[in-house]
Design an enzyme around this catalytic site. Structure first.
Site, PDB file in Angstrom:
ATOM      1  N   HIS A 255       0.690  -1.128   0.039  1.00 43.81           N
ATOM      2  CA  HIS A 255      -0.080  -0.141   0.143  1.00 43.81           C
ATOM      3  C   HIS A 255       0.764   1.018  -0.152  1.00 43.81           C
ATOM      4  O   HIS A 255       0.771   1.970   0.960  1.00 43.81           O
ATOM      5  CB  HIS A 255      -0.996   0.113   1.317  1.00 43.81           C
ATOM      6  CG  HIS A 255      -1.901  -1.130   1.178  1.00 43.81           C
ATOM      7  ND1 HIS A 255      -3.118  -0.921   0.530  1.00 43.81           N
ATOM      8  CD2 HIS A 255      -1.899  -2.395   1.684  1.00 43.81           C
ATOM      9  CE1 HIS A 255      -4.121  -1.785   0.407  1.00 43.81           C
ATOM     10  NE2 HIS A 255      -2.962  -3.103   1.097  1.00 43.81           N
TER      11      HIS A 255
ATOM     12  N   HIS B 212       1.379  -8.363  -2.069  1.00 46.14           N
ATOM     13  CA  HIS B 212       0.433  -8.669  -3.221  1.00 46.14           C
ATOM     14  C   HIS B 212       0.724  -7.552  -4.493  1.00 46.14           C
ATOM     15  O   HIS B 212       0.241  -6.743  -4.691  1.00 46.14           O
ATOM     16  CB  HIS B 212      -1.025  -8.326  -2.818  1.00 46.14           C
ATOM     17  CG  HIS B 212      -1.455  -7.260  -1.917  1.00 46.14           C
ATOM     18  ND1 HIS B 212      -1.060  -5.795  -2.070  1.00 46.14           N
ATOM     19  CD2 HIS B 212      -2.181  -7.081  -1.068  1.00 46.14           C
ATOM     20  CE1 HIS B 212      -1.521  -5.221  -1.322  1.00 46.14           C
ATOM     21  NE2 HIS B 212      -2.374  -5.875  -0.518  1.00 46.14           N
TER      22      HIS B 212
ATOM     23  N   ASP C 273      -5.037 -14.108   0.039  1.00 55.15           N
ATOM     24  CA  ASP C 273      -5.383 -12.719   0.368  1.00 55.15           C
ATOM     25  C   ASP C 273      -6.851 -12.666   0.608  1.00 55.15           C
ATOM     26  O   ASP C 273      -7.552 -11.836   0.464  1.00 55.15           O
ATOM     27  CB  ASP C 273      -4.878 -11.522  -0.626  1.00 55.15           C
ATOM     28  CG  ASP C 273      -5.010 -10.004   0.159  1.00 55.15           C
ATOM     29  OD1 ASP C 273      -5.341 -10.260   1.202  1.00 55.15           O
ATOM     30  OD2 ASP C 273      -5.089  -9.114  -0.594  1.00 55.15           O
TER      31      ASP C 273
END
Length: 395
Positions: free
Chosen positions: A198, A219, A281
């Site tokens: 992020h 991810h 996830d």
């Protein structure tokens, strides 16, 4: 001593698939793999006939939020155990429960619940440590994380969190934030994996972070920077850094939706099976029918819609989470991305084990390692899941 014996299977080893071999397990460990004609049965052997199907190491999910209608942020033992049992049906034998950005109260409750649940977890995938996802993220790349709780790393805060739990094994952070580099060094001292996530970082910030211990990317492609302009000049982002830093490891949500076929093949071509871990996830909708669901906790989460094999925001403007299972990830890599079964299994077993530094006990079918085993057919449908020598799921 009672032995667990697996016969008549195609045994997937790190570099080959063996037939006419017998897998022998004793005391929750793999004892040896012998030729079929060398096997001498004993009266009290527990024998599983693989019936010509594949026998592989148990799947390791190093980033997972929920499944079976539960989320770890629900903060109940029931939720933790429900998730573990749900994903055992799909071949997961080890998992790293993952938090979402939340209040300090919710986080402390998650720590306490984890401690209780890991003792009671006898029927599902084993918990091997906690993954904190946030709250140290870029507001520009918050994704489904609640922006209310985003902040910059402060030593007094993250040190207090570290003192509150001995179960944290990885922590996802935006490395460009003020204080993140110092935090990376602290996490290394605690033998915790700092992971990049992020984030709106540029390549130069990632290289600095890598030196501070941020050797893994959460991810890949989701909620992170690529090539960008600043004051008219172009800068490479986190995606480019993942490829340029040879030893950087990555995880991908290989459901074929978060990353379509060309990107799955691109990542695999340039990083390879030894640097890629597959992760679900997954949110609470994994293993559940299509329809409305909730991302995050029942109390504070947001409504989402499950359809087309993924969770979406209610207005369908963006993905809101994965509903993947580990066997689906393997199937996608083999059938969609054209990766060999051996390498798809490696990305679901030995590579995450190495990233998490548990490869001495898990990740491959070798003598002395835990008897974590999954048996599946040609379509990667799970027939048996075995955790530390105990059958936790049979079709």
């Amino acid at each position: 001593m009672k032995r667990l014996i697996i016969t008549n299977g195609k045994i997937i080893l790190p570099t080959s698939i063996e037939t006419d071999k017998i897998l022998i397990c004793i005391n929750q460990k793999i004892r040896q793999i012998v030729a079929s004609n060398e096997f001498m049965p004993q009266p009290d052997d527990q024998i599983i006939d693989a019936a010509g199907n594949y026998v592989a190491p148990g799947f390791i999910d190093m980033h997972i939020h929920g499944g079976g209608g539960h989320d770890f942020m629900d903060g109940t033992v029931e939720a933790f155990l429900g998730i573990a049992e749900t994903h055992a049906k799909y071949g997961t034998t080890s998992m790293v429960p993952t938090t979402l950005t939340c209040s300090d109260t919710e986080l402390m409750n998650t720590f306490a619940t984890y401690r209780k649940a890991k003792v009671l977890n006898t029927k599902g995938a084993k918990f091997i440590g906690l993954h904190l996802e946030g709250p140290y993220f870029s507001p520009k790349q918050s994704g489904a994380q609640d922006p209310i709780y985003l902040k910059k790393p402060q030593p007094e805060e993250y040190n207090a969190i570290l003192e509150s739990s001995e179960d944290i094994i990885r922590w996802s952070i935006a490395p460009e934030l003020e204080g993140a580099i110092k935090m990376g060094h602290v996490l290394q001292e605690h033998h915790i994996l700092p992971s990049i996530a992020h984030t709106d970082a540029i390549y130069e910030e990632v290289t600095q972070a890598y030196k501070a211990g941020y050797t893994h990317i959460t991810h890949l492609y989701s909620a992170m920077s690529s090539v960008t302009r600043r004051n008219a000049f172009r800068y490479a982002g986190v995606v480019e850094a993942a490829y340029l830093i040879d030893d950087m490891t990555v995880e991908i949500i290989a459901d074929g939706i978060h990353l379509p076929k060309p990107l799955l093949q691109f990542v695999y071509k340039f990083k390879g099976a030894d640097k890629i871990a597959l992760c679900t996830d997954a949110m609470r909708g994994a293993g559940m029918p299509d329809g409305e669901s909730i991302l995050g906790s029942l109390a504070n989460g947001q409504k989402v819609i499950i359809e087309d094999g993924v969770a979406k925001m209610p207005d369908r403007s963006a993905f809101a989470g994965s509903v993947a299972t580990t066997n689906r990830l393997v199937r996608t890599m083999v059938q969609l991305a054209d990766v060999s079964l051996i390498n798809a299994i490696r990305m679901m077993t030995l590579t995450p084990a190495r990233i998490l530094h548990i490869d001495k006990s898990k990740g491959s079918l070798e003598a002395g390692k835990d008897a974590d085993i999954v048996i599946f057919d040609n379509q990667i449908n799970i027939i048996h899941t075995i955790s530390e020598g105990h059958v936790i799921y049979s079709k």
